[in-house]
Write an enzyme that holds these catalytic residues in place. Structure first.
Site, mmCIF file in Angstrom:
data_model
loop_
_atom_site.group_PDB
_atom_site.id
_atom_site.type_symbol
_atom_site.label_atom_id
_atom_site.label_comp_id
_atom_site.label_asym_id
_atom_site.label_seq_id
_atom_site.Cartn_x
_atom_site.Cartn_y
_atom_site.Cartn_z
ATOM 1 N N PRO A 53 -39.421 64.802 15.242
ATOM 2 C CA PRO A 53 -39.191 66.085 14.551
ATOM 3 C C PRO A 53 -39.204 66.017 13.028
ATOM 4 O O PRO A 53 -39.241 67.054 12.379
ATOM 5 C CB PRO A 53 -37.802 66.530 15.042
ATOM 6 C CG PRO A 53 -37.335 65.537 16.025
ATOM 7 C CD PRO A 53 -38.268 64.394 16.047
ATOM 8 N N GLU A 54 -39.168 64.833 12.444
ATOM 9 C CA GLU A 54 -39.071 64.750 10.977
ATOM 10 C C GLU A 54 -40.364 65.218 10.314
ATOM 11 O O GLU A 54 -41.458 64.944 10.790
ATOM 12 C CB GLU A 54 -38.766 63.322 10.526
ATOM 13 C CG GLU A 54 -37.476 62.741 11.072
ATOM 14 C CD GLU A 54 -36.224 63.465 10.601
ATOM 15 O OE1 GLU A 54 -36.318 64.316 9.701
ATOM 16 O OE2 GLU A 54 -35.147 63.192 11.157
ATOM 17 N N ASN A 57 -42.394 65.325 4.340
ATOM 18 C CA ASN A 57 -41.779 64.873 3.094
ATOM 19 C C ASN A 57 -40.609 63.929 3.293
ATOM 20 O O ASN A 57 -40.343 63.078 2.442
ATOM 21 C CB ASN A 57 -41.393 66.086 2.253
ATOM 22 C CG ASN A 57 -42.627 66.725 1.667
ATOM 23 O OD1 ASN A 57 -43.252 66.166 0.773
ATOM 24 N ND2 ASN A 57 -43.038 67.869 2.207
ATOM 25 N N LEU A 293 -40.565 78.349 -2.003
ATOM 26 C CA LEU A 293 -39.698 79.153 -1.140
ATOM 27 C C LEU A 293 -39.826 78.641 0.276
ATOM 28 O O LEU A 293 -40.755 78.992 0.992
ATOM 29 C CB LEU A 293 -40.174 80.609 -1.176
ATOM 30 C CG LEU A 293 -39.410 81.625 -2.017
ATOM 31 C CD1 LEU A 293 -40.059 82.992 -1.885
ATOM 32 C CD2 LEU A 293 -37.947 81.702 -1.607
ATOM 33 N N ARG A 294 -38.883 77.791 0.677
ATOM 34 C CA ARG A 294 -38.912 77.261 2.048
ATOM 35 C C ARG A 294 -38.315 78.315 2.964
ATOM 36 O O ARG A 294 -37.196 78.795 2.716
ATOM 37 C CB ARG A 294 -38.103 75.962 2.062
ATOM 38 C CG ARG A 294 -38.071 75.237 3.381
ATOM 39 C CD ARG A 294 -39.371 74.507 3.673
ATOM 40 N NE ARG A 294 -39.138 73.522 4.718
ATOM 41 C CZ ARG A 294 -39.018 73.832 6.011
ATOM 42 N NH1 ARG A 294 -39.160 75.078 6.410
ATOM 43 N NH2 ARG A 294 -38.766 72.877 6.899
ATOM 44 N N ASP A 371 -50.281 72.638 -2.955
ATOM 45 C CA ASP A 371 -49.162 73.469 -3.405
ATOM 46 C C ASP A 371 -48.184 72.657 -4.260
ATOM 47 O O ASP A 371 -47.739 73.097 -5.314
ATOM 48 C CB ASP A 371 -48.400 74.034 -2.191
ATOM 49 C CG ASP A 371 -48.918 75.418 -1.759
ATOM 50 O OD1 ASP A 371 -49.677 76.041 -2.535
ATOM 51 O OD2 ASP A 371 -48.551 75.859 -0.663
ATOM 52 N N THR A 388 -36.688 68.768 1.385
ATOM 53 C CA THR A 388 -37.334 67.546 0.893
ATOM 54 C C THR A 388 -38.684 67.870 0.257
ATOM 55 O O THR A 388 -39.154 67.126 -0.593
ATOM 56 C CB THR A 388 -37.534 66.511 2.017
ATOM 57 O OG1 THR A 388 -38.261 67.114 3.077
ATOM 58 C CG2 THR A 388 -36.223 65.989 2.538
ATOM 59 N N PHE A 389 -39.292 68.976 0.646
ATOM 60 C CA PHE A 389 -40.537 69.426 0.007
ATOM 61 C C PHE A 389 -40.276 69.680 -1.485
ATOM 62 O O PHE A 389 -41.044 69.257 -2.343
ATOM 63 C CB PHE A 389 -41.012 70.711 0.702
ATOM 64 C CG PHE A 389 -42.385 71.197 0.329
ATOM 65 C CD1 PHE A 389 -43.462 70.998 1.176
ATOM 66 C CD2 PHE A 389 -42.605 71.882 -0.859
ATOM 67 C CE1 PHE A 389 -44.736 71.467 0.855
ATOM 68 C CE2 PHE A 389 -43.864 72.353 -1.189
ATOM 69 C CZ PHE A 389 -44.931 72.148 -0.339
HETATM 70 N N1 LIG Z 1 -48.487 74.774 2.186
HETATM 71 C C1 LIG Z 1 -47.147 74.754 2.211
HETATM 72 N N2 LIG Z 1 -46.514 74.209 3.263
HETATM 73 C C2 LIG Z 1 -45.177 74.179 3.241
HETATM 74 C C3 LIG Z 1 -44.425 74.712 2.174
HETATM 75 N N3 LIG Z 1 -43.118 74.533 2.449
HETATM 76 C C4 LIG Z 1 -43.063 73.897 3.624
HETATM 77 N N4 LIG Z 1 -44.301 73.692 4.114
HETATM 78 C C5 LIG Z 1 -44.688 73.061 5.376
HETATM 79 O O1 LIG Z 1 -43.535 72.822 6.115
HETATM 80 C C6 LIG Z 1 -43.264 71.424 6.191
HETATM 81 C C7 LIG Z 1 -41.759 71.252 6.124
HETATM 82 O O2 LIG Z 1 -41.336 70.743 5.014
HETATM 83 P P1 LIG Z 1 -41.026 69.225 4.843
HETATM 84 O O3 LIG Z 1 -40.245 69.240 3.608
HETATM 85 O O4 LIG Z 1 -42.182 68.355 4.866
HETATM 86 O O5 LIG Z 1 -40.219 68.906 6.127
HETATM 87 P P2 LIG Z 1 -38.951 68.106 6.162
HETATM 88 O O6 LIG Z 1 -39.201 66.711 5.754
HETATM 89 O O7 LIG Z 1 -38.337 68.373 7.490
HETATM 90 O O8 LIG Z 1 -38.187 68.737 4.971
HETATM 91 P P3 LIG Z 1 -37.396 70.062 4.782
HETATM 92 O O9 LIG Z 1 -38.112 70.973 3.834
HETATM 93 O O10 LIG Z 1 -36.168 69.476 4.198
HETATM 94 O O11 LIG Z 1 -37.294 70.612 6.181
HETATM 95 C C8 LIG Z 1 -44.108 70.787 5.110
HETATM 96 O O12 LIG Z 1 -44.473 69.464 5.384
HETATM 97 C C9 LIG Z 1 -45.312 71.708 5.093
HETATM 98 O O13 LIG Z 1 -46.187 71.382 6.162
HETATM 99 C C10 LIG Z 1 -45.128 75.277 1.082
HETATM 100 O O14 LIG Z 1 -44.563 75.763 0.120
HETATM 101 N N5 LIG Z 1 -46.483 75.279 1.148
#
Ligand SMILES: Nc1nc2c(ncn2[C@@H]2O[C@H](COP(=O)(O)OP(=O)(O)OP(=O)(O)O)[C@@H](O)[C@H]2O)c(=O)[nH]1
Ligand SMILES: *[C@@H]1O[C@H](CO)[C@@H](O)[C@H](O)[C@H]1NC(C)=O
Ligand SMILES: *[C@@H]1O[C@H](CO)[C@@H](O)[C@H](O)[C@H]1NC(C)=O
Ligand SMILES: *[C@@H]1O[C@H](CO)[C@@H](O)[C@H](O)[C@H]1NC(C)=O
Length: 429
Positions: A53-54, A57, A293-294, A371, A388-389
Site C-alpha cells: 500500500p505504500e 514518495n 493539494l493532496r 508536477d 510525503t509528496f
Molecule cells: N500528478 C499528481 N499526482 C499526485 C499529486 N498528489 C498525489 N498524487 C498521486 O498520489 C500519490 C500519493 O502520494 P504519495 O505521496 O506518493 O503517496 P504516499 O507515499 O502514500 O504519501 P502521502 O501523500 O503521504 O499519502 C502520488 O504518488 C501520485 O501518484 C499531485 O499533486 N499530482
C-alpha cells in the site's frame, strides 16, 4: 561454446567495471585479480521491496534508508543494490497505461544514483547473476512482543513469521511471490527477521549469517534511517535526480506557461549532483505560486489538517496577494468532481495536463514528477500537511537553493486551531 560465452561475459564485465560498476571504487579490499575476473563476477546483490500500500514518495524515502545499509555493506564486501522495479501502486489508476515492471530510468537519472552507490536495474541483475533467482528472502517484521520497556535498543533476530509471509512453495520447492511482477522469479529460501532499529542493523546478518549471493529484504520500510538529515542522507537524496526527459517536459512547461527559466529565476542546476552546491536563498524561483493539494484518501479521512476547497482557495488568494504574484500552479490528485469545483473557485489556476500520448509515455508516476518539478521551481510553495509528496518537494527546493521561508508552508484545516508549519531540514554537504 557455452564456456566461451561465459568467458566473453566475464571479460565483458571486466572491461566494463570502471564505467558501469562504481562498486569497484567503493571496495577497499579489491585486488588486481578482482579486476581481471571482474568485480561483477564476485559481488553480492541486495534487493528489496516495500509494503504494497505504500506510495511512490514514501518508497523514495525507503530507497535512502536502504542505500545507507548498502554503504555499510560496502565497507566490508562488494555489493550492488538492485533497484526494485515500480508497479502495482495504488495511486496509479490511469487505465490503459502499463504501470508494472517499470525500471527506475523511467523516473530517475540512473547515472546520478551511481555516483552515490552501485545500483543495477532488475534486468541487469538477472543478466549478470545468471537467472531470475533470489537466494535468500528475509521478510522484515517487528517483534511479536512489541517494544520492550526501558532503553531503546537496536536489534535483529531470526524469528518465526508473525504473519504468513506472502510467498508459497511450488512443486519444486521454490518460493513464488510478487517479486515486482516478475512471475519467473523464484526465491530459494524465505525466512523472517524481527528488526528494531536503523537500516544498518541488518548488515551483520547479511555479512556473517548468510552466504547467499543475492539477498532480498522484503518489507524494507521496517528499517529506519541510519542518520536522518546527515551528509550521507543528503548525498543519497541529492543523487535521486529526476530523469532527463521528465525535467525537460517540466522546464518546457515552466517556460511556456509560467514564464520561468533557470537563467531568469536564478537556478544553477547541474545534472551531475556532485557538482551542485548552491547557497540557500540563491535561487529566486519562477514568478508563480505553486500549491500541492493532496485530496483523495486525505479528504476521505476528514482530517483536521486538510482544508475544504473553499478554505484552500482562500489561503491561495491570500498568498498571491502577500507575495505580489499573479499566477498560481496547482498540483493535485483531486478527482474530476473536485477538480471542476476547484476550477470554478479558482478559474485562473494553471495545471500540467498531459495529453494521452504523454500519459502513455510518462505514466502516472512521471506526470506526478513533472508536477513536483514545477512546484520545486516556484517563487513560493505551499503543500499539504504530512504528505510525503509535499515533503519531497521541500527537499527538492532545498537542493535548488530557494529561501526556506518560501518552502516550508502548508495549508491549514478550516477548523484547525494551532496550524504548525513543516520542519526545515537543511542540506548537509
Ligand atoms: N500528478 C499528481 N499526482 C499526485 C499529486 N498528489 C498525489 N498524487 C498521486 O498520489 C500519490 C500519493 O502520494 P504519495 O505521496 O506518493 O503517496 P504516499 O507515499 O502514500 O504519501 P502521502 O501523500 O503521504 O499519502 C502520488 O504518488 C501520485 O501518484 C499531485 O499533486 N499530482
Ligand atoms: C547470526 O549469527 C550469530 C552467531 O552465530 C547468532 O548469534 C545470531 O543469532 C544470528 N542472527 C540471525 C539473525 O540469524
Ligand atoms: C533458510 O534460511 C534460514 C535462515 O537464514 C536458515 O536457517 C536455513 O538453513 C536456510 N535453509 C536452506 C535450505 O538454505
Ligand atoms: C517574463 O519574465 C521576464 C523576466 O524574468 C519579464 O521581463 C517579462 O516581462 C515576463 N513576461 C511576461 C509575459 O510576463
Amino acid at each position: 561454446m557455452a564456456a566461451l560465452g561465459v568467458l566473453c561475459l566475464l571479460l565483458g564485465a571486466a572491461t566494463r567495471v570502471p564505467a558501469s560498476a562504481p562498486g569497484a571504487e567503493f571496495w577497499p579490499g579489491q585486488t588486481a585479480a578482482d579486476i581481471l575476473t571482474g568485480v561483477a563476477a564476485r559481488r553480492r546483490y541486495l534487493l528489496y521491496d516495500v509494503n504494497p500500500p505504500e506510495g511512490f514518495n514514501l518508497r523514495r524515502d525507503v530507497y535512502v534508508r536502504v542505500a545507507s545499509l548498502l554503504k555499510t555493506l560496502l565497507r566490508s564486501e562488494p555489493w550492488a543494490l538492485v533497484l526494485p522495479p515500480w508497479g502495482r501502486l495504488y495511486h496509479w489508476q490511469s487505465p490503459h497505461v502499463r504501470q508494472r515492471r517499470v525500471p527506475w530510468a523511467h523516473f530517475f537519472h540512473v547515472p546520478g544514483l551511481r555516483r552515490d552507490i552501485p545500483v543495477l536495474e532488475h534486468d541487469e541483475f538477472v543478466a549478470e547473476s545468471g537467472g531470475p533467482f533470489v537466494d535468500q528472502v528475509y521478510v522484515l517484521q517487528g517483534y511479536a512482543e512489541g517494544w520492550q520497556e526501558g532503553a531503546w535498543e537496536e536489534k535483529v533476530d531470526a524469528r518465526p513469521c508473525i504473519e504468513p509471509p506472502p510467498y508459497s512453495q511450488d512443486k519444486h520447492e521454490y518460493f513464488r511471490g510478487w517479486f515486482w511482477g516478475y512471475e519467473e522469479t523464484r526465491g530459494l529460501n524465505v525466512s523472517c527477521l524481527s528488526v528494531q532499529g536503523s537500516a544498518s542493523v541488518v548488515a551483520p546478518v547479511l555479512l556473517r549469517n548468510t552466504s547467499a549471493r543475492s539477498v532480498m529484504l522484503d518489507r524494507a520500510e521496517n528499517l529506519l534511517h541510519d542518520h536522518y538529515g546527515g551528509k550521507e542522507y543528503w548525498d543519497t537524496r541529492r543523487s535521486m535526480v529526476f530523469a532527463r526527459h521528465l525535467r525537460a517536459v517540466g522546464d518546457e512547461f515552466r517556460s511556456r506557461v509560467l514564464n520561468s527559466t533557470d537563467e531568469a529565476d536564478g537556478f544553477l542546476f547541474e545534472e551531475d549532483w556532485t557538482r551542485m552546491k548552491v547557497p540557500l536563498g540563491s535561487a529566486r524561483g519562477g514568478p508563480y505560486l505553486a500549491v500541492h493539494l493532496r485530496r483523495k484518501d486525505f479528504v476521505w479521512g476528514h482530517r483536521k489538517d486538510v482544508p475544504s476547497l473553499e478554505g484552500a482557495v482562500r489561503q491561495i488568494r491570500s498568498l498571491l496577494r502577500s507575495h505580489g504574484l499573479a499566477s498560481v500552479f496547482v498540483a493535485t490528485d483531486a478527482e474530476s468532481g473536485e477538480l471542476e469545483e476547484l476550477r470554478r473557485l479558482l478559474p485562473e489556476m494553471l495545471r500540467f495536463e498531459p495529453t494521452r500520448e504523454q500519459l502513455q509515455l510518462y505514466k502516472d508516476g512521471g506526470v506526478a514528477i513533472i508536477d513536483q518539478w514545477v512546484c520545486a521551481h516556484a517563487r513560493v510553495f505551499i503543500g499539504t500537511a504530512v504528505s510525503t509528496f509535499s515533503f519531497r518537494i521541500h527537499e527538492e527546493r532545498e537542493i535548488l537553493g530557494l529561501d526556506p521561508k518560501t518552502t516550508y508552508n502548508r495549508f491549514c484545516g478550516d477548523e484547525e486551531g494551532v496550524c504548525e508549519q513543516p520542519t526545515h531540514w537543511r542540506v548537509t554537504f
